[in-house]
Design a protein around this motif. Structure first.
Motif, PDB file in Angstrom:
ATOM      1  N   UNK A  26      -8.274   8.140  -1.760  1.00  0.00           N
ATOM      2  CA  UNK A  26      -7.723   7.577  -2.626  1.00  0.00           C
ATOM      3  C   UNK A  26      -7.015   6.101  -2.697  1.00  0.00           C
ATOM      4  N   UNK A  27      -6.849   5.676  -4.517  1.00  0.00           N
ATOM      5  CA  UNK A  27      -6.528   4.756  -4.342  1.00  0.00           C
ATOM      6  C   UNK A  27      -4.703   4.620  -4.394  1.00  0.00           C
ATOM      7  N   UNK A  28      -4.028   3.553  -3.201  1.00  0.00           N
ATOM      8  CA  UNK A  28      -2.521   3.559  -3.674  1.00  0.00           C
ATOM      9  C   UNK A  28      -2.502   1.626  -3.210  1.00  0.00           C
ATOM     10  N   UNK A  30      -1.076  -1.032  -1.637  1.00  0.00           N
ATOM     11  CA  UNK A  30      -0.839  -1.792  -0.231  1.00  0.00           C
ATOM     12  C   UNK A  30       1.102  -2.001   0.376  1.00  0.00           C
ATOM     13  N   UNK A  31       1.204  -1.259   1.157  1.00  0.00           N
ATOM     14  CA  UNK A  31       3.201  -1.901   0.688  1.00  0.00           C
ATOM     15  C   UNK A  31       3.279  -2.794   0.881  1.00  0.00           C
ATOM     16  N   UNK A  32       2.810  -4.125   1.195  1.00  0.00           N
ATOM     17  CA  UNK A  32       3.348  -5.254   2.154  1.00  0.00           C
ATOM     18  C   UNK A  32       2.987  -5.693   1.059  1.00  0.00           C
ATOM     19  N   UNK A  33       1.509  -6.045   0.683  1.00  0.00           N
ATOM     20  CA  UNK A  33       1.416  -6.849  -0.721  1.00  0.00           C
ATOM     21  C   UNK A  33       1.009  -6.580  -2.030  1.00  0.00           C
ATOM     22  N   UNK A  34       0.788  -5.148  -2.315  1.00  0.00           N
ATOM     23  CA  UNK A  34       1.128  -4.229  -3.595  1.00  0.00           C
ATOM     24  C   UNK A  34      -0.746  -4.346  -3.939  1.00  0.00           C
ATOM     25  N   UNK A  35      -1.717  -5.258  -3.174  1.00  0.00           N
ATOM     26  CA  UNK A  35      -2.895  -4.934  -4.066  1.00  0.00           C
ATOM     27  C   UNK A  35      -3.403  -3.378  -4.032  1.00  0.00           C
ATOM     28  N   UNK A  36      -3.959  -3.089  -4.838  1.00  0.00           N
ATOM     29  CA  UNK A  36      -5.089  -2.023  -4.487  1.00  0.00           C
ATOM     30  C   UNK A  36      -5.523  -1.981  -3.029  1.00  0.00           C
ATOM     31  N   UNK A  37      -5.154  -0.773  -2.414  1.00  0.00           N
ATOM     32  CA  UNK A  37      -6.278  -0.100  -1.133  1.00  0.00           C
ATOM     33  C   UNK A  37      -7.515   0.869  -1.738  1.00  0.00           C
ATOM     34  N   UNK A  38      -8.599   1.390  -0.986  1.00  0.00           N
ATOM     35  CA  UNK A  38      -8.854   2.597  -0.888  1.00  0.00           C
ATOM     36  C   UNK A  38      -9.095   3.685   0.196  1.00  0.00           C
ATOM     37  N   UNK A  39      -8.226   4.404   0.018  1.00  0.00           N
ATOM     38  CA  UNK A  39      -7.386   5.051   1.383  1.00  0.00           C
ATOM     39  C   UNK A  39      -8.275   5.816   1.869  1.00  0.00           C
ATOM     40  N   UNK A  49      -0.348  24.597  -2.108  1.00  0.00           N
ATOM     41  CA  UNK A  49      -0.040  22.857  -1.814  1.00  0.00           C
ATOM     42  C   UNK A  49      -1.068  21.873  -0.807  1.00  0.00           C
ATOM     43  N   UNK A  50      -0.923  20.757  -1.070  1.00  0.00           N
ATOM     44  CA  UNK A  50      -2.249  19.928  -0.906  1.00  0.00           C
ATOM     45  C   UNK A  50      -1.046  18.864   0.109  1.00  0.00           C
ATOM     46  N   UNK A  51      -1.447  18.092   0.868  1.00  0.00           N
ATOM     47  CA  UNK A  51      -0.636  17.384   2.031  1.00  0.00           C
ATOM     48  C   UNK A  51      -2.087  16.151   1.897  1.00  0.00           C
ATOM     49  N   UNK A  52      -1.810  15.213   2.217  1.00  0.00           N
ATOM     50  CA  UNK A  52      -3.016  13.418   2.337  1.00  0.00           C
ATOM     51  C   UNK A  52      -2.523  12.987   3.261  1.00  0.00           C
ATOM     52  N   UNK A  53      -2.910  13.278   4.371  1.00  0.00           N
ATOM     53  CA  UNK A  53      -2.707  12.030   5.481  1.00  0.00           C
ATOM     54  C   UNK A  53      -4.034  10.778   5.559  1.00  0.00           C
ATOM     55  N   UNK A  54      -3.350   9.671   5.667  1.00  0.00           N
ATOM     56  CA  UNK A  54      -4.239   8.256   5.440  1.00  0.00           C
ATOM     57  C   UNK A  54      -4.707   8.058   6.979  1.00  0.00           C
ATOM     58  N   UNK A  55      -5.633   8.017   7.083  1.00  0.00           N
ATOM     59  CA  UNK A  55      -6.667   7.402   8.271  1.00  0.00           C
ATOM     60  C   UNK A  55      -6.340   5.525   7.799  1.00  0.00           C
TER      61      UNK A  55
END
Length: 84
Positions: A26-28, A30-39, A49-55
């Motif tokens: 997923x493209x998200x 970054x909570x601190x920098x607001x830069x795109x991260x691929x998670x 229903x779907x739940x996505x757990x980031x690793x």
């Protein structure tokens, strides 16, 4: 250096999700920098229903520049980067 139990548990969950075909990238932001991260996320499904757990996110650029490996001569330590 011993890998903590939480990391082993999360890795096991990640392996099971991969073997079941339940991983997503997923493209998200970054909570601190607001830069795109691929998670990398495990996907759970319950009642439609779907739940996505980031690793973790994929490393930008060369991942060999981002991490220091364990020290083969000292099982409790990590290799230090060369002095510059």
């Amino acid at each position: 250096m011993a890998i903590p139990d939480y990391a082993r548990l999360n890795f096991g969950t990640l392996l099971r999700a991969a073997s079941d075909g339940n991983l997503a990238l997923m493209e998200c932001l970054d909570a601190a920098t607001r830069q795109p991260r691929y998670v990398v996320c495990a996907v759970g499904r319950t009642d439609g229903e779907y739940a996505f757990t980031p690793f973790g996110h994929l490393a930008d650029g060369n991942p060999y520049d981002a991490y220091l490996p364990p020290d083969h001569d000292d099982p409790t330590g990590l290799l230090a980067s060369p002095a510059t």
